[in-house]
Design a protein around this motif. Structure first.
Motif, PDB file in Angstrom:
ATOM      1  N   ILE A  36       0.875  -1.169   0.000  1.00 52.31           N
ATOM      2  CA  ILE A  36       0.000   0.000   0.000  1.00 52.31           C
ATOM      3  C   ILE A  36       0.909   1.215   0.000  1.00 52.31           C
ATOM      4  N   GLU A  37       0.838   1.993  -1.062  1.00 54.57           N
ATOM      5  CA  GLU A  37       1.640   3.210  -1.154  1.00 54.57           C
ATOM      6  C   GLU A  37       0.711   4.407  -0.987  1.00 54.57           C
ATOM      7  N   LEU A  38       0.984   5.197   0.015  1.00 56.84           N
ATOM      8  CA  LEU A  38       0.166   6.371   0.294  1.00 56.84           C
ATOM      9  C   LEU A  38       0.728   7.571  -0.443  1.00 56.84           C
ATOM     10  N   THR A  39      -0.159   8.423  -0.894  1.00 55.45           N
ATOM     11  CA  THR A  39       0.242   9.663  -1.542  1.00 55.45           C
ATOM     12  C   THR A  39      -0.485  10.807  -0.871  1.00 55.45           C
ATOM     13  N   GLY A  40      -0.033  11.992  -1.140  1.00 55.51           N
ATOM     14  CA  GLY A  40      -0.692  13.160  -0.579  1.00 55.51           C
ATOM     15  C   GLY A  40       0.158  13.831   0.470  1.00 55.51           C
ATOM     16  N   GLU A  41      -0.390  14.874   1.029  1.00 56.70           N
ATOM     17  CA  GLU A  41       0.323  15.659   2.027  1.00 56.70           C
ATOM     18  C   GLU A  41       0.425  14.894   3.344  1.00 56.70           C
ATOM     19  N   SER A  42       1.515  15.102   4.035  1.00 54.29           N
ATOM     20  CA  SER A  42       1.753  14.464   5.322  1.00 54.29           C
ATOM     21  C   SER A  42       0.720  14.922   6.342  1.00 54.29           C
ATOM     22  N   MET A  43       0.167  13.981   7.101  1.00 54.66           N
ATOM     23  CA  MET A  43      -0.785  14.336   8.158  1.00 54.66           C
ATOM     24  C   MET A  43      -0.089  15.138   9.260  1.00 54.66           C
ATOM     25  N   ARG A  45       2.207  17.391   8.791  1.00 54.16           N
ATOM     26  CA  ARG A  45       2.235  18.780   8.311  1.00 54.16           C
ATOM     27  C   ARG A  45       0.855  19.423   8.439  1.00 54.16           C
ATOM     28  N   LYS A  46      -0.172  18.664   8.081  1.00 53.87           N
ATOM     29  CA  LYS A  46      -1.530  19.202   8.179  1.00 53.87           C
ATOM     30  C   LYS A  46      -1.860  19.561   9.628  1.00 53.87           C
ATOM     31  N   ARG A  47      -1.530  18.658  10.550  1.00 52.82           N
ATOM     32  CA  ARG A  47      -1.839  18.891  11.960  1.00 52.82           C
ATOM     33  C   ARG A  47      -1.026  20.042  12.530  1.00 52.82           C
ATOM     34  N   SER A  48       0.258  20.149  12.151  1.00 53.92           N
ATOM     35  CA  SER A  48       1.080  21.225  12.699  1.00 53.92           C
ATOM     36  C   SER A  48       0.613  22.587  12.173  1.00 53.92           C
ATOM     37  N   SER A  49       0.200  22.654  10.910  1.00 54.11           N
ATOM     38  CA  SER A  49      -0.303  23.924  10.393  1.00 54.11           C
ATOM     39  C   SER A  49      -1.653  24.260  11.008  1.00 54.11           C
ATOM     40  N   PHE A  50      -2.483  23.241  11.310  1.00 53.37           N
ATOM     41  CA  PHE A  50      -3.761  23.461  11.972  1.00 53.37           C
ATOM     42  C   PHE A  50      -3.529  24.021  13.377  1.00 53.37           C
ATOM     43  N   LYS A  51      -2.546  23.480  14.102  1.00 56.33           N
ATOM     44  CA  LYS A  51      -2.239  23.963  15.443  1.00 56.33           C
ATOM     45  C   LYS A  51      -1.792  25.422  15.412  1.00 56.33           C
ATOM     46  N   LYS A  52      -0.928  25.766  14.463  1.00 59.04           N
ATOM     47  CA  LYS A  52      -0.414  27.132  14.350  1.00 59.04           C
ATOM     48  C   LYS A  52      -1.537  28.119  14.067  1.00 59.04           C
ATOM     49  N   GLU A  53      -2.481  27.724  13.224  1.00 55.23           N
ATOM     50  CA  GLU A  53      -3.604  28.599  12.876  1.00 55.23           C
ATOM     51  C   GLU A  53      -4.533  28.820  14.065  1.00 55.23           C
TER      52      GLU A  53
END
Length: 55
Positions: A36-43, A45-53
Protein backbone atom coordinates in the motif's frame (compact mmCIF):
# COMPACT_ATOMS: atom_id res chain seq x y z
CA UNK A 1 4.21 -9.10 9.44
CA UNK A 2 3.84 -5.39 8.76
CA UNK A 3 6.80 -3.40 7.47
CA UNK A 4 6.54 0.34 7.00
CA UNK A 5 8.98 2.73 5.41
CA UNK A 6 9.09 6.29 4.21
CA UNK A 7 11.72 5.28 1.66
CA UNK A 8 10.50 4.04 -1.73
CA UNK A 9 11.68 0.53 -2.64
CA UNK A 10 14.08 1.94 -5.25
CA UNK A 11 15.83 3.89 -2.48
CA UNK A 12 16.53 0.79 -0.39
CA UNK A 13 19.47 -0.20 -2.57
CA UNK A 14 21.29 3.01 -1.71
CA UNK A 15 20.52 2.74 1.99
CA UNK A 16 21.48 -0.96 2.27
CA UNK A 17 24.59 -0.36 0.18
CA UNK A 18 25.26 -3.89 -1.06
CA UNK A 19 23.14 -4.71 -4.11
CA UNK A 20 23.14 -8.49 -3.52
CA UNK A 21 21.98 -8.10 0.08
CA UNK A 22 19.37 -5.52 -0.93
CA UNK A 23 18.04 -7.92 -3.59
CA UNK A 24 17.81 -10.73 -1.02
CA UNK A 25 16.02 -8.57 1.54
CA UNK A 26 13.59 -7.06 -0.96
CA UNK A 27 12.89 -10.43 -2.55
CA UNK A 28 11.84 -11.87 0.79
CA UNK A 29 9.82 -8.84 1.84
CA UNK A 30 8.04 -8.12 -1.43
CA UNK A 31 7.38 -11.64 -2.75
CA UNK A 32 3.63 -12.26 -2.36
CA UNK A 33 3.28 -9.07 -0.30
CA UNK A 34 0.37 -6.66 -0.31
CA UNK A 35 1.83 -3.20 -0.83
CA UNK A 36 0.00 0.00 0.00
CA UNK A 37 1.64 3.21 -1.15
CA UNK A 38 0.17 6.37 0.29
CA UNK A 39 0.24 9.66 -1.54
CA UNK A 40 -0.69 13.16 -0.58
CA UNK A 41 0.32 15.66 2.03
CA UNK A 42 1.75 14.46 5.32
CA UNK A 43 -0.78 14.34 8.16
CA UNK A 44 1.93 15.68 10.48
CA UNK A 45 2.23 18.78 8.31
CA UNK A 46 -1.53 19.20 8.18
CA UNK A 47 -1.84 18.89 11.96
CA UNK A 48 1.08 21.23 12.70
CA UNK A 49 -0.30 23.92 10.39
CA UNK A 50 -3.76 23.46 11.97
CA UNK A 51 -2.24 23.96 15.44
CA UNK A 52 -0.41 27.13 14.35
CA UNK A 53 -3.60 28.60 12.88
CA UNK A 54 -5.58 27.91 16.06
CA UNK A 55 -2.99 29.13 18.62
Amino acid sequence: MIVTSQIPIKGWYEIIGEKTIADAILDRLIHQAHRIELTGESMRRKRSSFKKEND
